[in-house]
Write a protein that holds these residues in place. Sequence first.
Motif, PDB file in Angstrom:
ATOM      1  N   GLU A 306       0.667  -1.072   0.172  1.00  0.00           N
ATOM      2  CA  GLU A 306      -0.118   0.116   0.066  1.00  0.00           C
ATOM      3  C   GLU A 306       0.995   1.181  -0.001  1.00  0.00           C
ATOM      4  O   GLU A 306       1.709   1.247   0.884  1.00  0.00           O
ATOM      5  CB  GLU A 306      -0.934  -0.035   1.469  1.00  0.00           C
ATOM      6  CG  GLU A 306      -1.799  -1.285   1.438  1.00  0.00           C
ATOM      7  CD  GLU A 306      -2.643  -1.560   0.104  1.00  0.00           C
ATOM      8  OE1 GLU A 306      -3.136  -0.427  -0.458  1.00  0.00           O
ATOM      9  OE2 GLU A 306      -3.137  -2.589   0.003  1.00  0.00           O
ATOM     10  N   THR A 308       1.138   5.625  -1.083  1.00  0.00           N
ATOM     11  CA  THR A 308       0.576   7.168  -0.955  1.00  0.00           C
ATOM     12  C   THR A 308      -0.767   6.902  -1.692  1.00  0.00           C
ATOM     13  O   THR A 308      -1.116   6.647  -2.745  1.00  0.00           O
ATOM     14  CB  THR A 308       1.428   8.247  -1.545  1.00  0.00           C
ATOM     15  OG1 THR A 308       2.593   7.879  -0.673  1.00  0.00           O
ATOM     16  CG2 THR A 308       0.698   9.548  -1.199  1.00  0.00           C
ATOM     17  N   GLY A 309      -1.942   7.556  -1.069  1.00  0.00           N
ATOM     18  CA  GLY A 309      -3.166   7.727  -1.803  1.00  0.00           C
ATOM     19  C   GLY A 309      -4.023   6.447  -1.426  1.00  0.00           C
ATOM     20  O   GLY A 309      -5.327   6.585  -1.677  1.00  0.00           O
ATOM     21  N   SER A 310      -3.775   5.299  -0.842  1.00  0.00           N
ATOM     22  CA  SER A 310      -4.421   4.256  -0.635  1.00  0.00           C
ATOM     23  C   SER A 310      -4.956   4.577   1.088  1.00  0.00           C
ATOM     24  O   SER A 310      -4.312   4.912   1.848  1.00  0.00           O
ATOM     25  CB  SER A 310      -3.459   2.777  -0.447  1.00  0.00           C
ATOM     26  OG  SER A 310      -4.134   1.772   0.392  1.00  0.00           O
ATOM     27  N   PRO A 311      -6.021   3.878   0.865  1.00  0.00           N
ATOM     28  CA  PRO A 311      -6.920   4.037   2.359  1.00  0.00           C
ATOM     29  C   PRO A 311      -6.223   3.246   3.344  1.00  0.00           C
ATOM     30  O   PRO A 311      -6.469   3.519   4.535  1.00  0.00           O
ATOM     31  CB  PRO A 311      -8.283   3.569   2.092  1.00  0.00           C
ATOM     32  CG  PRO A 311      -8.260   2.990   0.752  1.00  0.00           C
ATOM     33  CD  PRO A 311      -7.144   3.411  -0.066  1.00  0.00           C
ATOM     34  N   GLU A 313      -2.938   2.669   3.448  1.00  0.00           N
ATOM     35  CA  GLU A 313      -1.395   3.145   3.466  1.00  0.00           C
ATOM     36  C   GLU A 313      -0.976   2.777   4.945  1.00  0.00           C
ATOM     37  O   GLU A 313      -1.537   3.639   5.998  1.00  0.00           O
ATOM     38  CB  GLU A 313      -0.988   4.748   3.208  1.00  0.00           C
ATOM     39  CG  GLU A 313       0.341   5.206   3.361  1.00  0.00           C
ATOM     40  CD  GLU A 313       0.496   6.431   2.908  1.00  0.00           C
ATOM     41  OE1 GLU A 313       1.697   7.024   2.706  1.00  0.00           O
ATOM     42  OE2 GLU A 313      -0.584   6.951   2.361  1.00  0.00           O
TER      43      GLU A 313
END
Length: 528
Positions: A306, A308-311, A313
């Motif tokens: 995961e 940057t930007g992934s829920p 992360e």
Amino acid sequence: MKIFIQFVIVLVPSTIFAQFTGQISSEFNSIRQNGVTSIAATGDTVWISPSLNRNINNSPEWFRPVGIDFIDESNARVFSLDVNRDTVVAGLGFISETLAGLQPAGFGYYFSVDGGNSWRFSDFLLDLSVDEDTTFLYGGTTYVRKRIIVPEQSPPYNTVFRGDVVFSANWASGLLRSTDFGDSWERVVLPPFGVSELIPENNDYFWQDCLVTSSNPCEPVNIYNSVRDDNLKGFSVLIDSKNRVWYGSAGGINISNNALTAPIDSIRWRNVGFDNSNKGLLARWIIEIKEDISTGRVWMTNWKAEGTGSPFEGLDRNGIVFTEDGGYTFKRRLIDRRISAITFKDGYVFAGGDDGLFISSDGGDSWIQSPQIRSANTFLKNSTRFNGATTSTNRIWIGTTDGLISTDDFGKTWEITRVNFPLSGGNTYSPNAKSVLTYAYPNPYSPNEHEIVRIRYDVTKEGNVKVRIFDFGMNLVRDIENTYRLEGSYESIWDGIDNLGRKVANGPYFYIIETKNKTIDGKILLIE
């Protein structure tokens, strides 16, 4: 309710100092490289990468097949292996030089049905014609697929077969299947990333791609593109004892109960991704999948993915998991350990990777970390990574970055196999090499990159042996050994440290070996 408590006993290997190990064998028929990533066994027969070496019943001699010209005469190497009795399937890849740098690439496949005595080659599947139709049917609906015209980023990371059906897990090319034992190949349709189910009854699947326009740098379009969709990018594939197919991707684990036999347009899949649940995956990159036949558990390695930007992360973790219910729930083990390889024998589980080798004697519920691997005559470097694992009838085999190791007593003792280059004239890969009195490898030597340098020599008359390191001005730098030795071949080890425990400077160094009846010397170029 039964509660399992996981614990890891970390045994830290001692620091490597200059040290003697023991007599070294000098077989002419050697393995080709010390870096072994793929390994497979059937009965007492073991096959290893990168050049299809075979061993039967732990013989000191390794078989080198003929008829594999792409390996012997080009830059193709074995990236994956599967064997069953006399049948061998090897997925080949190579390292391609591109404008973007070095890239792993797909090359093709070798097949043997007679234990490696003869081979048939199958080309890697590419879309070579610009006019080639790239539409495909799934469940009666027509979709568009992105053409794959280059082999880069598509090495066959994992290859398995059952009868005439062969699966190959590739990164940019996704999952490939052959139903005629490699005569032809087809691309297997998989769920879009984040979609939990792919079934023929639905007709509205959307594999998101980008169409660049003058007004929009990424206008979403429905194009099946394994370069864009993480769930199509493959690392691993398993055909389990129930004929289910498990496909490990960058988007989680995909499970099918009919992919072995169904037409491409009607294969059903269930996808499990990372959702941060306590009975779910540790992470969505599935690098290895193995089934423990004795327990029915399907194990898989999880690598953090995961960004940057992934829920999610920062929530995913490295480790391994197993499932006992077909992938509906998972139990977690070796959390925060980056594992690449798993194998099983008689209730033991061996799991190795970047962080060491871990052994469980109770089916995976508790673990110890193996100390530094040593045999009677050598040892593995502390920086060794464990890449592949398999089990023959009586032994456990593990491929590493520093040679091949095996044990017949569940890790109490080990044998270590490395490339053998006898002083008396080469090996099967360099049969015309000149005889020498001594050599050091690697040479040039970098302590940071290589950790240690090994010094090879023969003792032709038993007696005291003294090995010392000197600098360019012939000042003593390090006493390596001063010990009584029998006749035979030996290796001594230096770690780039002087007698006062200090790192030495870059430059040439000389080693002098004094034996009962002669003195020999050699040079090591040390470069950080």
